[in-house]
Design a protein around this motif. Structure first.
Motif, mmCIF file in Angstrom:
data_model
loop_
_atom_site.group_PDB
_atom_site.id
_atom_site.type_symbol
_atom_site.label_atom_id
_atom_site.label_comp_id
_atom_site.label_asym_id
_atom_site.label_seq_id
_atom_site.Cartn_x
_atom_site.Cartn_y
_atom_site.Cartn_z
ATOM 1 N N GLU A 112 49.295 59.951 25.513
ATOM 2 C CA GLU A 112 49.173 61.263 26.158
ATOM 3 C C GLU A 112 50.544 61.739 26.629
ATOM 4 O O GLU A 112 51.359 60.954 27.115
ATOM 5 C CB GLU A 112 48.228 61.169 27.358
ATOM 6 C CG GLU A 112 48.076 62.501 28.095
ATOM 7 C CD GLU A 112 46.848 62.560 28.985
ATOM 8 O OE1 GLU A 112 46.344 63.681 29.187
ATOM 9 O OE2 GLU A 112 46.397 61.509 29.472
ATOM 10 N N ILE A 113 50.794 63.037 26.484
ATOM 11 C CA ILE A 113 51.996 63.648 27.029
ATOM 12 C C ILE A 113 51.586 64.582 28.158
ATOM 13 O O ILE A 113 50.829 65.528 27.945
ATOM 14 C CB ILE A 113 52.797 64.399 25.944
ATOM 15 C CG1 ILE A 113 53.266 63.402 24.873
ATOM 16 C CG2 ILE A 113 53.986 65.127 26.571
ATOM 17 C CD1 ILE A 113 53.966 64.033 23.694
ATOM 18 N N GLY A 114 52.071 64.270 29.349
ATOM 19 C CA GLY A 114 51.756 65.080 30.516
ATOM 20 C C GLY A 114 52.919 65.998 30.855
ATOM 21 O O GLY A 114 54.059 65.795 30.423
ATOM 22 N N ASN A 115 52.628 67.009 31.650
ATOM 23 C CA ASN A 115 53.619 68.006 32.057
ATOM 24 C C ASN A 115 54.405 67.485 33.264
ATOM 25 O O ASN A 115 53.818 67.089 34.275
ATOM 26 C CB ASN A 115 52.889 69.308 32.404
ATOM 27 C CG ASN A 115 53.825 70.500 32.534
ATOM 28 O OD1 ASN A 115 54.965 70.370 32.915
ATOM 29 N ND2 ASN A 115 53.298 71.673 32.220
ATOM 30 N N HIS A 116 55.741 67.489 33.148
ATOM 31 C CA HIS A 116 56.606 67.023 34.243
ATOM 32 C C HIS A 116 57.695 68.072 34.509
ATOM 33 O O HIS A 116 58.785 67.732 34.959
ATOM 34 C CB HIS A 116 57.207 65.665 33.860
ATOM 35 C CG HIS A 116 57.760 64.868 35.017
ATOM 36 N ND1 HIS A 116 57.086 64.710 36.213
ATOM 37 C CD2 HIS A 116 58.916 64.160 35.151
ATOM 38 C CE1 HIS A 116 57.818 63.942 37.020
ATOM 39 N NE2 HIS A 116 58.941 63.601 36.405
ATOM 40 N N THR A 117 57.393 69.320 34.201
ATOM 41 C CA THR A 117 58.274 70.497 34.345
ATOM 42 C C THR A 117 59.362 70.538 33.274
ATOM 43 O O THR A 117 59.569 69.575 32.548
ATOM 44 C CB THR A 117 58.961 70.608 35.734
ATOM 45 O OG1 THR A 117 59.958 69.613 35.864
ATOM 46 C CG2 THR A 117 57.940 70.542 36.863
ATOM 47 N N PHE A 118 60.056 71.668 33.222
ATOM 48 C CA PHE A 118 61.100 71.849 32.211
ATOM 49 C C PHE A 118 62.406 71.157 32.605
ATOM 50 O O PHE A 118 63.041 70.492 31.797
ATOM 51 C CB PHE A 118 61.363 73.340 31.956
ATOM 52 C CG PHE A 118 62.441 73.566 30.942
ATOM 53 C CD1 PHE A 118 62.171 73.411 29.587
ATOM 54 C CD2 PHE A 118 63.737 73.887 31.331
ATOM 55 C CE1 PHE A 118 63.172 73.584 28.635
ATOM 56 C CE2 PHE A 118 64.737 74.063 30.388
ATOM 57 C CZ PHE A 118 64.456 73.911 29.034
#
Length: 200
Positions: free
Chosen positions: A64-70
């Motif tokens: 899984e790839i989670g969101n950790h901001t840009f």
């Protein structure tokens, strides 16, 4: 902030922040392939732009790839508009590279405020923390410290945090390798965060 999931199943979610990294992310993939388990990678947009092939590889292997901001800012120091922009820019990159939108979010530095909470609520993201903060693998405190502090936090439904990005992560890799095979021998399933949330 979700640090663990209530479940009777012997299952944990092991997570990695701040990648992808050309040295350490492939090493993590190798460990999990051998253990037949899955991990969750909370990736930074700037890093994904640098190493798109690694992002695709992670997704193709079923992690899984989670969101950790840009750009990994402290969200509590941003305006709501900038906070939303950090989250949505990251989403666009993940969707572009993997064909899927992320469904879990971890704030950089685990830092957030009420604005962050309401934005995440609007977006439908659960905010993911972890139990083994004392391991502090980002400080490179030694393989044995990372391992023992993390093992203390292992129980059904634990979420554990490590880092595959920024700086020398060789201690983390060694500790995770030992931990993963110990967990497997004890009968734990290694699930993605989303899979673990679904057990609740």
């Amino acid at each position: 902030m979700i640090n663990e999931v209530s479940t009777s199943q012997k299952a944990v979610a092991i997570t990695f922040d701040d990648g992808p990294n050309p040295i350490y992310t492939p090493e993590v993939l190798d460990i999990f392939a051998k253990a037949e388990g899955k991990a969750t990678f909370f990736m930074i947009g700037e890093q994904m732009e640098r190493y798109p092939e690694i992002v695709k590889e992670v997704a193709e292997q079923g992690h899984e790839i989670g969101n950790h901001t840009f750009s990994h800012p402290k969200l509590s120091e941003l305006s709501p508009a900038d906070c939303l922009s950090e989250i949505e820019r990251n989403e666009e990159i993940i969707q572009e590279l993997t064909g899927q939108l992320p469904v879990v979010f971890r704030p950089p530095y685990l830092d957030y405020n009420n604005d962050t909470i309401s934005i995440l609520k609007d977006k439908g993201y659960p905010m993911i923390g972890a139990l083994n903060m004392e391991a502090q693998d980002w400080e490179q405190p030694g393989v044995e410290h990372i391992l023992s502090a993390s093992k203390k936090c292992v129980r059904n439904g634990s979420i554990l945090i490590f880092h595959d990005g920024f700086g020398d992560r060789s201690q983390t890799i060694q500790a995770v390798k030992k931990l993963v095979f110990e967990l497997k021998s004890e009968g734990y399933q290694l699930l993605t965060v989303s899979e673990l949330l679904n057990l609740d």
